[in-house]
Design an enzyme around this catalytic site. Structure first.
Site, PDB file in Angstrom:
ATOM      1  N   ASP A  66      10.244  14.546  15.899  1.00  0.00           N
ATOM      2  CA  ASP A  66      11.229  15.502  16.404  1.00  0.00           C
ATOM      3  C   ASP A  66      10.835  16.896  15.917  1.00  0.00           C
ATOM      4  O   ASP A  66       9.978  17.038  15.048  1.00  0.00           O
ATOM      5  CB  ASP A  66      12.644  15.143  15.925  1.00  0.00           C
ATOM      6  CG  ASP A  66      12.654  14.689  14.485  1.00  0.00           C
ATOM      7  OD1 ASP A  66      11.915  15.281  13.672  1.00  0.00           O
ATOM      8  OD2 ASP A  66      13.384  13.740  14.174  1.00  0.00           O
ATOM      9  N   ASP A  68      12.120  20.516  14.382  1.00  0.00           N
ATOM     10  CA  ASP A  68      13.200  21.237  13.706  1.00  0.00           C
ATOM     11  C   ASP A  68      12.881  22.723  13.685  1.00  0.00           C
ATOM     12  O   ASP A  68      11.741  23.126  13.455  1.00  0.00           O
ATOM     13  CB  ASP A  68      13.356  20.731  12.266  1.00  0.00           C
ATOM     14  CG  ASP A  68      13.802  19.272  12.224  1.00  0.00           C
ATOM     15  OD1 ASP A  68      14.547  18.859  13.133  1.00  0.00           O
ATOM     16  OD2 ASP A  68      13.380  18.542  11.310  1.00  0.00           O
ATOM     17  N   ASP A 175      11.412  19.524   0.280  1.00  0.00           N
ATOM     18  CA  ASP A 175      10.978  18.608  -0.775  1.00  0.00           C
ATOM     19  C   ASP A 175       9.492  18.771  -1.118  1.00  0.00           C
ATOM     20  O   ASP A 175       9.141  19.247  -2.197  1.00  0.00           O
ATOM     21  CB  ASP A 175      11.338  17.152  -0.442  1.00  0.00           C
ATOM     22  CG  ASP A 175      10.995  16.736   0.989  1.00  0.00           C
ATOM     23  OD1 ASP A 175      10.338  17.519   1.710  1.00  0.00           O
ATOM     24  OD2 ASP A 175      11.375  15.619   1.384  1.00  0.00           O
TER      25      ASP A 175
END
Ligand code: ATP
Ligand code: MG
Length: 479
Positions: A66, A68, A175
């Site tokens: 996907d 983002d 992260d």
């Protein structure tokens, strides 16, 4: 990077900007809908970047799952740009822009470097956080301080806590360095604050900031590290890997529904067999599914372990071939050992009884739920798959035709095939069911009549001793 300790990835105050001519990301590989969103934001005067896993995957030549988008537009400003847009999330508002089956997630840059547990990832891992309440907050009170907005209810519970920031603050909440690259639609350059490009080239997973702090902020990052190690074949940097052994039990404090979601991402996205290997090697299976880890540790090289691995390999192949995969089948595989152990804890004469099998399933599901939630519809499916095994092993004449119509037949048959492959069920019965499914209606009648006359036909109760002996040899057969 401007850190003295080269092993800590501290975001620089300014990014290294890599021009289009010096990186490999082409707009041909970006979803046209994501490009539409990016261009629209840019044309309205906002900054707009692709960010996260999609940039990483594009650099690796993989097809992103996907896309983002990150922007300096506030959620309401994003919403005004698109008719097909909804704001979601209570704690952190995000814009979802819908294009048929594809959704582009647009997040405003955030300044919160230390999300509290469970705040990450954004909307999709926290189903309760779905649609933001627009009207049902009568007692809500809004306090504004320097660009942030906190909404509390009458009891003081935080309903929304949005702290928007700039792109160089946004980097901190990411992260791994590989997940913190920004692709700028203004000039197609790549912005790298953390050495992410070099880490991707070296196939290295490195947490941004102090690893222990970042794992404590959100223990799910340990599972994400394992997932990316399995999915991308990256090596976890030693400084990032080191604290995992001591911190893995912090997963006990993560909402069980979120751990269920992470488990599906680990095992149902095409690299499940490798995920199992990584989770075991890093001691994380013991923190996520302790009963499964205990079974595997207690039965090294067992047929059950082989069945589980083969089942995961088959599941990975299905994902690759774009075929459907289900949490029910996954949990039947993962819990096979604990279920078999629970069956074998009963007196041998009862192993074939439905009540024994169902009680074993229930116990295995209960034990598995110490850390994660298994939604009822899936645990009931596991029960049905195991309950069908004796009916598949001992078809009773014409009743076999009804078993074919059972909604869980296909999953139960797939499990029978796996069991037969490892000698945990009679191979001739697996073949018989394969023939039965392929047969024309008239031939089906002949097949079930033939089986009714054989040893595999109607079973007298109680069972004969010979059957019991055979079962003993078939260590861990669940029927
Ligand atoms: P995938 O290939 O599974 O989609 P991804 O990197 O895109 O991998 P997502 O869960 O879709 O992972 O998250 C998108 C981005 O959001 C990540 O790349 C990362 O920058 C950030 N992110 C997600 N979860 C966390 C987290 N728990 N802690 C910090 N940052 C996170
Ligand atoms: Mg993603």
């Amino acid at each position: 990077m401007n850190s003295e300790d080269a092993s800590v990835a501290t975001p620089a105050s300014a990014p290294r900007v890599i021009p289009r001519s010096e990186h490999s990301i082409s707009r041909n590989h970006i979803s046209p809908n994501a490009l539409r969103v990016l261009y629209r934001l840019r044309d309205a005067g906002f900054m707009a970047f692709l960010v996260g896993g999609c940039v990483r995957d594009l650099l690796l030549g993989l097809e992103p799952k996907d896309f983002d988008v990150a922007t300096d537009a506030l959620p309401e400003q994003v919403k005004r740009q698109f008719r097909n847009c909804r704001l979601v999330g209570r704690r952190f508002r995000l814009a979802h822009v819908f294009f048929g089956r594809e959704t582009i997630e647009v997040a405003t840059f955030r300044a919160t470097s230390a999300p509290s547990q469970g705040d990450e990832p954004l909307a999709d891992a926290d189903p309760e956080d779905g649609e933001a309440p627009e009207l049902d907050e009568p007692q809500a009170e809004t306090a504004r301080e320097g660009g942030s907005e906190r909404v509390v209810d009458a009891a003081g519970r935080i309903l929304r806590d949005n702290v928007y920031g700039t792109i160089d603050e946004d980097v901190w909440r990411r992260d791994f360095t590989a997940n913190a690259l920004y692709y700028n639609i203004a000039d197609f350059s790549l912005w790298d604050y953390v050495g992410g490009v070099a880490d991707i080239a070296a196939r290295r997973l490195r947490l941004i900031g102090d690893p222990e702090t970042r794992f404590r902020e959100d223990p799910v990052r340990m599972l994400r590290a394992a997932r990316f190690e399995a999915k991308l074949g990256f090596t976890i940097d030693p400084d990032t890997a080191r604290p995992i052994a001591a911190l893995r039990e912090l997963l006990a404090g993560v909402p069980p529904a979120r751990l269920f979601d992470e488990t599906l991402k680990l095992f149902l996205t095409g690299h499940g067999a490798r995920s199992l290997e990584v989770l075991r090697r890093r001691g994380l299976l013991a923190a996520l599914l302790p009963s499964v880890d205990r079974y595997l540790a207690g039965h090294p090289g067992s047929l059950v372990e082989k069945l589980l691995l083969q089942g995961l390999v088959n599941t990975d192949a299905r994902v690759l071939a774009d075929k459907a995969v289900t949490p029910t089948f996954l949990f039947a595989l993962l819990l096979y050992g604990p279920i078999a152990a629970a069956i074998e804890a009963a007196p041998a004469a009862r192993w074939h009884e439905l009540a024994t099998i169902l009680a074993a399933c229930d116990q295995a599901v209960r034990d598995a739920q110490v850390r994660l939630t298994i939604p009822k519809r899936f645990s009931l499916g596991v029960r049905e798959m195991f309950a069908l095994q004796p009916r598949l092993e001992h078809p009773r004449g014409r009743r076999a035709l009804r078993v074919l119509e059972h909604p869980r037949f296909r999953a139960a048959y797939d499990l029978l095939l796996l069991r037969a492959q490892f000698g945990l069920a009679p191979a001739e019965m697996a073949q018989w069911w394969t023939r039965l499914q392929e047969a024309q209606p008239e031939e089906r009648g002949r097949l079930v009549d033939a089986i009714a006359g054989e040893a595999h036909g109607p079973q007298p109760t109680p069972r004969r001793g010979g059957r019991r002996r055979r079962r003993r040899r078939q260590a861990a057969a669940p029927s």
